[in-house]
Design an enzyme around this catalytic site. Structure first.
Site, short mmCIF file in Angstrom:
data_model
loop_
_atom_site.label_atom_id
_atom_site.label_comp_id
_atom_site.label_asym_id
_atom_site.label_seq_id
_atom_site.Cartn_x
_atom_site.Cartn_y
_atom_site.Cartn_z
N TYR A 135 -49.20 114.77 -136.11
CA TYR A 135 -49.90 113.69 -135.73
C TYR A 135 -51.26 114.04 -134.89
O TYR A 135 -51.25 115.19 -134.41
CB TYR A 135 -48.95 112.98 -134.59
CG TYR A 135 -49.63 112.04 -133.80
CD1 TYR A 135 -50.29 110.81 -134.19
CD2 TYR A 135 -49.46 112.23 -132.40
CE1 TYR A 135 -50.80 109.98 -133.34
CE2 TYR A 135 -49.91 111.33 -131.62
CZ TYR A 135 -50.66 110.01 -132.02
OH TYR A 135 -51.23 109.32 -131.01
N ARG B 31 -37.97 109.17 -110.06
CA ARG B 31 -38.77 110.07 -111.02
C ARG B 31 -38.01 111.26 -111.34
O ARG B 31 -38.62 112.06 -112.13
CB ARG B 31 -40.01 110.46 -109.92
CG ARG B 31 -40.91 111.34 -110.78
CD ARG B 31 -42.26 111.48 -109.94
NE ARG B 31 -41.94 112.09 -108.62
CZ ARG B 31 -41.86 113.60 -108.35
NH1 ARG B 31 -41.74 114.38 -109.43
NH2 ARG B 31 -41.79 114.07 -107.19
N ASP C 64 -40.17 117.03 -135.12
CA ASP C 64 -40.66 115.54 -134.95
C ASP C 64 -39.97 114.75 -136.07
O ASP C 64 -40.52 114.66 -137.07
CB ASP C 64 -41.94 115.31 -134.87
CG ASP C 64 -42.47 114.09 -134.31
OD1 ASP C 64 -41.88 112.89 -134.74
OD2 ASP C 64 -43.59 113.82 -133.73
N LYS D 251 -42.09 103.97 -131.62
CA LYS D 251 -41.88 103.45 -133.24
C LYS D 251 -40.76 102.92 -133.62
O LYS D 251 -40.43 101.77 -133.08
CB LYS D 251 -42.35 104.66 -134.09
CG LYS D 251 -43.57 105.35 -133.60
CD LYS D 251 -44.91 104.50 -133.37
CE LYS D 251 -46.25 105.37 -133.31
NZ LYS D 251 -46.28 106.24 -131.98
#
Length: 394
Positions: A111, A59, A183, A208
């Site tokens: 977005y 983690r 982005d 993506k």
């Protein structure tokens, strides 16, 4: 910020093998483990207190599968460092919380998930957020009234594919002591390198194009080692790390990214040119078209124009719905960047939460269809669009 890397992106990512497998595998095995054994307490403390390299707990990001992925991600954007996340929104939220606490200035369209995070959560936490339309970029300097702010934007933007000048925005931001985060999901690192243009942080929804097969969910941040280090505690404490299995799957996908992007670019240009000549298509938004408003800027800062094409049919929402519903090869689905072509209506998906008045302010009409152009034969995609348009306008 560039790494000492003499190779091109395809060679560099295929030969990103820092781990040498004892059995001779050309790629690292999946280290599907959460914890790591130490010989004694002294050795454990040496790792915890950074006196020696090693792995402690997955983690925290210390997992060989994840670390090898991050080396590949950094190489793609010519960055010093990269961090992998469980999703694009995980990468965005950790970055905004780490570097945007003095204020975030957003330029252009975003977005929908990012917009929701900024409006519903960042502002609720007391983080000042300011939004500028693309046409208001000249006001950026006035919004940076104190150092330490973060300028955030997407280019190309969703869904109108508007292009923002990364170098110009970075110059203005840096003059006022602000960082710049871009982005780069729509372009991919193959088509655009924001760090080389002056940006400080680059973000991706790796779901993506980086993943490219619609079979994983992940995110990425590429930046300097210093700026990445400030994000690490947020990723760790918010539990945003991706699983080792997903890391290995994404590493696999990166090895085909350059060749996939070339085909996305080629197919998208062919579709855009064909739709530009269709009598029932009012306009085509694609940075590679000479008639596109931001074409000159796109040609200057991009190496390829990407796989996203937005068309506006000559009709209302019912007309665009009819086109979408009559497509055979294009799947009616959200997301983008996979090998399969997708179609979506921004008014029904990415910008469904905005009023029609607000959408129109952003140039998003009900007749718009956003096309994620896949890797099928380009002529088949064009024929599919033509038959759907013929049926819709019969």
């Amino acid at each position: 910020m560039s790494q000492d890397n003499p190779y091109g992106p395809a060679t560099g990512i295929i030969h990103n093998r820092h781990h040498r497998d004892s059995f001779g595998s050309p790629y690292s095995p999946v280290y599907n483990t959460t914890t790591y054994q130490f010989e004694n307490t002294e050795a454990l403390l040496d790792v915890i207190e950074a006196r020696a390299p090693g792995h402690l707990y997955t983690r925290w990001g210390t997992n060989p599968s994840i670390e090898e992925l991050e080396q590949g991600l950094a190489r793609l954007e010519n960055a010093e460092s990269a961090l992998a996340f469980a999703s694009g929104m995980a990468a965005i939220s950790a970055t905004l919380l780490a570097h945007g606490r003095k204020g975030i200035v957003c330029v252009g369209d975003l977005y929908g998930g990012t917009q929701e995070l900024l409006v519903n959560h960042c502002q609720a936490l007391g983080i000042p957020v300011r939004f500028l339309f693309k046409e208001e970029v000249g006001q950026l300097a006035n919004t940076l009234d104190e150092p330490g702010k973060l300028v955030y934007f997407e280019t190309p933007a969703n869904p109108n594919l508007a292009i923002l000048d990364v170098a110009a925005i970075a110059r203005t931001a840096h003059q006022h002591g602000a960082l710049v985060a871009v982005d780069n999901t729509f372009a991919s690192p193959i088509n655009q390198q924001p760090l080389e243009l002056g940006a400080d942080l680059v973000l991706h929804s790796a779901t993506k194009y980086l993943g490219g097969h619609s079979d994983l969910t992940a995110g990425a941040l590429m930046t300097t080692a210093e700026l990445a280090a400030a994000v690490v505690p947020w990723r760790k404490n918010l539990g945003q790390l991706l699983a080792p299995e997903t890391a290995a799957l994404l590493s696999r996908s990166l090895r085909t990214l350059p060749v996939r992007i070339r085909q996305h670019n080629e197919n998208a240009m062919a579709v855009a040119q064909a739709m530009e000549n269709h009598p029932k298509v009012r306009r085509v938004l694609y940075p590679g078209l000479p008639g596109f408003a931001d074409h000159e800027l796109a040609a200057r800062q991009m190496k390829g124009f990407g796989g996203m094409v937005t068309i506006e049919v000559d009709g209302n929402r019912a007309a665009s719905t009819a086109v979408a519903d009559n497509l055979r090869l294009f799947l009616l689905a959200t997301s983008l960047g996979g090998v399969e072509s997708l179609v979506s209506q921004p008014c029904a998906t990415s910008h469904h939460g905005l009023s029609q008045e607000e959408r129109l302010k952003r140039g998003i009409t009900d007749g718009m269809l956003r096309l994620s152009i896949g890797l099928e034969d380009g002529k088949d995609l064009i024929e599919d669009l033509n038959q759907a348009l013929d049926k819709a306008f019969g």
